[in-house]
Design a protein around this motif. Structure first.
Motif, short mmCIF file in Angstrom:
data_model
loop_
_atom_site.label_atom_id
_atom_site.label_comp_id
_atom_site.label_asym_id
_atom_site.label_seq_id
_atom_site.Cartn_x
_atom_site.Cartn_y
_atom_site.Cartn_z
N UNK A 96 80.20 29.47 96.00
CA UNK A 96 79.51 30.69 95.60
C UNK A 96 80.50 31.78 95.19
N UNK A 97 80.14 32.56 94.17
CA UNK A 97 80.92 33.76 93.87
C UNK A 97 80.51 34.85 94.88
N UNK A 98 81.19 35.99 94.86
CA UNK A 98 80.96 37.04 95.87
C UNK A 98 79.51 37.51 95.94
N UNK A 99 78.95 37.88 94.81
CA UNK A 99 77.60 38.44 94.81
C UNK A 99 76.57 37.41 95.25
N UNK A 100 76.68 36.20 94.74
CA UNK A 100 75.74 35.15 95.12
C UNK A 100 75.88 34.82 96.61
N UNK A 101 77.11 34.83 97.10
CA UNK A 101 77.36 34.57 98.51
C UNK A 101 76.68 35.63 99.38
N UNK A 102 76.88 36.89 99.04
CA UNK A 102 76.28 37.98 99.83
C UNK A 102 74.75 37.90 99.79
N UNK A 103 74.20 37.63 98.62
CA UNK A 103 72.75 37.56 98.47
C UNK A 103 72.16 36.40 99.27
N UNK A 104 72.74 35.23 99.15
CA UNK A 104 72.23 34.07 99.87
C UNK A 104 72.34 34.27 101.38
#
Length: 145
Positions: A42-50
Motif C-alpha cells: 500500500x502507498x501512504x494514503x491507501x494504507x491510512x485509509x484501509x
C-alpha cells in the motif's frame, strides 16, 4: 503488559501487516504440502485509509468528513471527494485480487463508509516478547484500537 496492534486477520488466510504495509494471502493444504502466497503493498494514503476503516468502520459508518480529516488533513494533504473515490476504487481493486468481495467496503450515500465483512479480527503482539532490535521500531500507521 503492553500490547501493540500488529494488524488484522481477514477471513480465512488473509493478513494485514501494518508495520510492513502489506496485505497478504497465505493458503496451503497440509495434506499435499503446497503453499500459495500473494502480497499487496500500500502507498501512504491507501494504507491510512484501509487501516482507519478496519479500526473504525467495523460495525459503524465512518463519515466522509472524518476520513478527510484523519487521512488527508492531518498529513497536510488536501482532501476531495474525487481523491477519496480514487483511493477507494484502487483499494477495492487490490482487495479483489486477494479474493475479498467487491462490497468489502460499502458506501452509504450521504452517510459514509463501513467495512461490510464479518470476519475481521485485530491481531496484537506483546511488546515485552519482541527481540531488543525490534522493540524500538514504531510505525507511523499504528493508530490506537
Amino acid at each position: 503488559m503492553d500490547y501493540q496492534l500488529y494488524g488484522f486477520k481477514i477471513g480465512d488466510g488473509i493478513h494485514f501487516d501494518i508495520l510492513h504495509r502489506r496485505l497478504y494471502r497465505l493458503t496451503g493444504d497440509l495434506t499435499d504440502k503446497s503453499v500459495a502466497f500473494a502480497s499487496i503493498y500500500f502507498n501512504d494514503t491507501m494504507m491510512r485509509l484501509f487501516l482507519y476503516l478496519l479500526q473504525h468502520g467495523r460495525g459503524k459508518v465512518v463519515p466522509k468528513e472524518e476520513l478527510f480529516e484523519k487521512i488527508w488533513e492531518e498529513y497536510n494533504l488536501s482532501p476531495s471527494t474525487q481523491r477519496l473515490w480514487q483511493v477507494l476504487h484502487n483499494l477495492n481493486g487490490k482487495l479483489q485480487l486477494l479474493g475479498l468481495p467487491d462490497d468489502f467496503i460499502i458506501n452509504i450515500k450521504g452517510r459514509g463508509y463501513f467495512i461490510n465483512y464479518q470476519e475481521v479480527i485485530p491481531v496484537y503482539y506483546r511488546v515485552s516478547e519482541l527481540p531488543p532490535n525490534l522493540k524500538k521500531k514504531e510505525t507511523p500507521f499504528a493508530l490506537s484500537e
